[in-house]
Design an enzyme around this catalytic site. Structure first.
Site, short mmCIF file in Angstrom:
data_model
loop_
_atom_site.label_atom_id
_atom_site.label_comp_id
_atom_site.label_asym_id
_atom_site.label_seq_id
_atom_site.Cartn_x
_atom_site.Cartn_y
_atom_site.Cartn_z
CG ASN A 330 80.84 50.26 25.62
OD1 ASN A 330 80.82 50.51 24.43
ND2 ASN A 330 80.83 51.19 26.56
CG HIS A 332 84.07 41.79 24.38
ND1 HIS A 332 83.57 40.81 25.22
CD2 HIS A 332 85.00 41.18 23.60
CE1 HIS A 332 84.18 39.67 24.96
NE2 HIS A 332 85.05 39.86 23.99
CB CYS A 333 78.46 43.57 26.06
SG CYS A 333 79.41 43.82 27.57
CB ILE A 334 76.69 44.71 21.37
CG1 ILE A 334 77.79 45.51 20.66
CG2 ILE A 334 76.16 45.47 22.58
CD1 ILE A 334 77.30 46.84 20.09
#
Length: 342
Positions: A330, A332-334
């Site tokens: 989501n 934070h991951c991107i």
């Protein structure tokens, strides 16, 4: 010499940003390429939300620049033509560190696509060097396979991670726990690692910390919890809660723990989704928070309420957390924050 020896430290994510970095999705590398349009619309929503707070640089494969430009516009958004395979820049991008003079440097970790799960990864492994060169930032090459989503720091000497990920044999099988801990501290400028055991059930990253726990301030941790004993996350989060309750940080402080109730269990194409409010992203003056709607309406409300109480001076900007979660991560991951230079 390593960053720590030269007095470089990884700033906390809530420190002021110069900009946010994001990679645009690549259809050929997606788990569900048929969802490409939905995922792109989800990325566009996130990028435009972040651009309300700070500049955004989007890494785009050169042949897609025109199409992406039409989707995003140009207000506070820069497109950087750069080939890549995966769009999870938190994990394959550089980790930024600063010295006492406010000078910026970037740590270039080794990347092997989450334990060699998704080949090829050569383009993604080359992204940090290209980015740091583009922005004229000094580079430190770390002799360690590590994804940015597997670590979180408080800016005051303490780092959070999970044994499930950072000690996984599919990353650094030739290194001991002590060697990994020493290298992580040396390249982030931290002095202590607090090891949680496992990440969320179904997390294909092997338990990244950014789905389960993060610092809100030195000495203060937000932990996503599960209250259903029948849910696999119940035992996982209870164990992590016990560890945090007994832990002391680099300054010897006991931790204040803020509990955030997880969204209801959900599946997509027979796989459990790693739904997490902890996968939010700090921006200048705000927080970009994924919410999930439907059966999660009540936990969505509680997440907004809890985070607003923890961060009263920040605007909580919600986005559709369902748009990209089918691909495994989501907000934070991107994203990857570039700290402001003094």
């Amino acid at each position: 010499m390593n960053p720590s020896a030269l007095n470089y430290r990884m700033p906390p994510e809530w420190a002021e940003h110069e900009r946010t970095l994001i990679s645009w999705p690549v259809q050929e590398s997606m788990t569900f390429p048929e969802d490409y349009e939905t995922v792109c619309n989800g990325y566009a929503e996130v990028i435009k939300a972040i651009a309300e707070f700070e500049p955004v640089t989007v890494l785009v494969d050169p042949q897609e620049v025109k199409k992406v430009s039409l989707m995003l516009g140009e207000d506070n958004i820069e497109l950087l033509p750069l080939e890549h395979s995966d769009a999870w820049l938190r994990d394959n991008g550089p980790t930024f560190v600063k010295n006492e003079s406010g000078e910026l440097a970037g740590v270039n970790w080794k990347f092997n696509a989450w334990g060699e799960k998704y080949a090829p990864w050569d383009l993604d492994n080359a992204v940090p060097t290209a980015l740091l060169k583009h922005y004229g930032v000094k580079q430190f090459d770390a002799p360690l396979i590590l994804e940015g989503g597997s670590i979180h720091v408080d800016g005051d000497g303490t780092l959070l991670s999970t044994e499930e990920c950072l000690l996984n044999r599919n990353r650094n099988a030739d290194l001991s726990r002590e060697q990994i801990e020493e290298l992580v501290q040396a390249y982030t400028g931290t002095e202590k690692v607090i090891w949680l055991k496992r990440g969320l059930d179904g997390d294909e990253t092997d338990g990244h910390i950014d789905n389960i726990a993060c610092f809100a301030a030195p000495g203060k941790v937000i932990l996503q919890v599960c209250e259903d004993p029948k849910d696999e996350n119940y035992a996982i989060t209870q164990e992590n809660l016990q560890i945090l309750e007994q832990a002391r940080d680099a300054r010897g402080r006991a931790l204040e723990i803020v509990k955030l109730l997880q969204p209801p269990k959900a599946f997509y194409k027979e796989s459990r989704l790693t739904l997490s409010y902890l996968n939010f992203y700090f921006v200048n003056g705000g927080i970009i928070l994924p919410v999930f709607g439907g059966a999660a309406a009540e936990t969505d409300r509680l997440a907004v309420e809890t985070l607003q109480a923890v961060f009263p001076d920040r605007r909580i900007r919600t986005i559709d957390g369902m748009a990209i979660i089918g691909e495994g991560g989501n907000v934070h991951c991107i994203t990857q924050q570039m700290p402001a230079r003094s």
